[in-house]
Design an enzyme around this catalytic site. Sequence first.
Site, PDB file in Angstrom:
ATOM      1  N   GLY A 152       0.815  -1.220   0.000  1.00  0.00           N
ATOM      2  CA  GLY A 152       0.000   0.000   0.000  1.00  0.00           C
ATOM      3  C   GLY A 152       0.848   1.270   0.000  1.00  0.00           C
ATOM      4  N   CYS A 273       1.087   0.594  13.085  1.00  0.00           N
ATOM      5  CA  CYS A 273      -0.357   0.818  13.197  1.00  0.00           C
ATOM      6  C   CYS A 273      -0.848   0.348  14.568  1.00  0.00           C
ATOM      7  CB  CYS A 273      -1.119   0.168  12.056  1.00  0.00           C
ATOM      8  SG  CYS A 273      -0.833  -1.591  11.912  1.00  0.00           S
TER       9      CYS A 273
HETATM   10  N1  SAM Z   1       4.174  -1.348   4.307  1.00  0.00           N
HETATM   11  C1  SAM Z   1       3.134  -2.324   4.067  1.00  0.00           C
HETATM   12  C2  SAM Z   1       1.994  -1.665   3.333  1.00  0.00           C
HETATM   13  O1  SAM Z   1       1.842  -0.442   3.390  1.00  0.00           O
HETATM   14  O2  SAM Z   1       1.230  -2.386   2.666  1.00  0.00           O
HETATM   15  C3  SAM Z   1       2.679  -2.981   5.366  1.00  0.00           C
HETATM   16  C4  SAM Z   1       3.816  -3.587   6.147  1.00  0.00           C
HETATM   17  S1  SAM Z   1       3.296  -4.606   7.493  1.00  0.00           S
HETATM   18  C5  SAM Z   1       2.851  -3.429   8.682  1.00  0.00           C
HETATM   19  C6  SAM Z   1       4.826  -5.187   8.108  1.00  0.00           C
HETATM   20  C7  SAM Z   1       5.541  -6.136   7.167  1.00  0.00           C
HETATM   21  O3  SAM Z   1       6.836  -6.393   7.739  1.00  0.00           O
HETATM   22  C8  SAM Z   1       4.901  -7.507   6.991  1.00  0.00           C
HETATM   23  O4  SAM Z   1       4.557  -7.696   5.645  1.00  0.00           O
HETATM   24  C9  SAM Z   1       5.979  -8.507   7.427  1.00  0.00           C
HETATM   25  O5  SAM Z   1       6.055  -9.647   6.606  1.00  0.00           O
HETATM   26  C10 SAM Z   1       7.248  -7.658   7.294  1.00  0.00           C
HETATM   27  N2  SAM Z   1       8.397  -8.072   8.131  1.00  0.00           N
HETATM   28  C11 SAM Z   1       8.397  -8.654   9.346  1.00  0.00           C
HETATM   29  N3  SAM Z   1       9.653  -8.859   9.772  1.00  0.00           N
HETATM   30  C12 SAM Z   1      10.477  -8.373   8.801  1.00  0.00           C
HETATM   31  C13 SAM Z   1      11.882  -8.320   8.645  1.00  0.00           C
HETATM   32  N4  SAM Z   1      12.689  -8.779   9.583  1.00  0.00           N
HETATM   33  N5  SAM Z   1      12.385  -7.768   7.512  1.00  0.00           N
HETATM   34  C14 SAM Z   1      11.551  -7.298   6.543  1.00  0.00           C
HETATM   35  N6  SAM Z   1      10.213  -7.361   6.642  1.00  0.00           N
HETATM   36  C15 SAM Z   1       9.677  -7.868   7.750  1.00  0.00           C
END
Ligand code: SAM
Length: 344
Positions: A152, A273
């Site tokens: 997004g 969030c």
């Molecule tokens: N930015 C995205 C959007 O606007 O659609 C939403 C991101 S979501 C809040 C957090 C994301 O961090 C998840 O998709 C998860 O898979 C990823 N994540 C978790 N640990 C991570 C890591 N160590 N390195 C990179 N990504 C990671």
Amino acid sequence: RLSSKSGKCRTRRQVCQLILDHFDSQYSQELGDQWGSVRSVLLNPHCWQHGALLNRFGDLAGVQSHLHSLGYHSLVPHSHSPASRSEPGSSHICSPLRCLLPEGVTRLPTQRHRAGWLKQYYLLNAASLLPVLALQVRDGEKVLDLCSAPGGKALAVLQEAMPGLLRCNDVDESRSKWLLKTLQSYIPPAVLSTVTVTNTDGRAIGSAEPQVYDKVLVDAPCSNDRSWLFTPGPQQGELWLRARTQLPHLQKDLLCSALAAVRPGGMVVYSTCTLSRGENQSVVEAVLTSCPGVELLDLEEELIGSLSQHFTFARLQPPLGHLVVPEHGRTWGPMFVCRLRRLY
Ligand code: SAM
């Protein structure tokens, strides 16, 4: 022609009492009186609003005027270039991003992926554009979206500017595939050629690519208050509460990695969030204490002023960053944003 539906919940979701009790005890302390109204919004999904981020690469003929006829209004006034963000002396911003907000809880239908056709809008919690507006991406910049799936905010970056390079990374393989599909549904191939999608642990990128990027977004994994409240069953609730205690370590490591990946003078935006202080201000505080050469770069008054017409901001203690809290009639958030600059 677009039809819209009111945001009624067909199946009533069960609230997880364990999580609600936990939130009550933590957030009544952290948010004081504000928690009561935030709580009642979080508990009532049928009152949640959905903004529509218009896709400047799609065929918008008719969509905007139709949405205006449904009572939709703009989050921020439109400008053609990201550089002309506000008129000199103006107390408001404008942006190439076109996000339309409904008067009530009208929700547009989700558009399906069709090969050879670009979707016209992306439905979102409008507060999730705050981190992108804070990042101020300019044409030609090198940008890293460290935790990017499902895409997004990456999509919003491409609505605002034409980065020279946009690297969208996510550690989760299946979510990375979803991210790629999102981008392909909205972005034409010529623009997509400036975007790379990678699937690595964001904690390793800072040391692998030091000082490479002009801007880095850390939209961190966090305890998503909206969905966690509806965790199915107490066992899952317990698991999540245990996981919650570990999240600040991961968030701090991701933010440190972002600060290593950004060039001196470059900007990092950290967002979550959740309302949780431990995942918001405390993470920023820990990073400011442990990373030399990093300063807090507060958001412009014009940005906060413009968005305050639509969003409610909490009074934060300590006053590091900004937190959008949902309220009836303006249910945007929760969304925490803090901006940092690497000095050297
Ligand atoms: N930015 C995205 C959007 O606007 O659609 C939403 C991101 S979501 C809040 C957090 C994301 O961090 C998840 O998709 C998860 O898979 C990823 N994540 C978790 N640990 C991570 C890591 N160590 N390195 C990179 N990504 C990671």
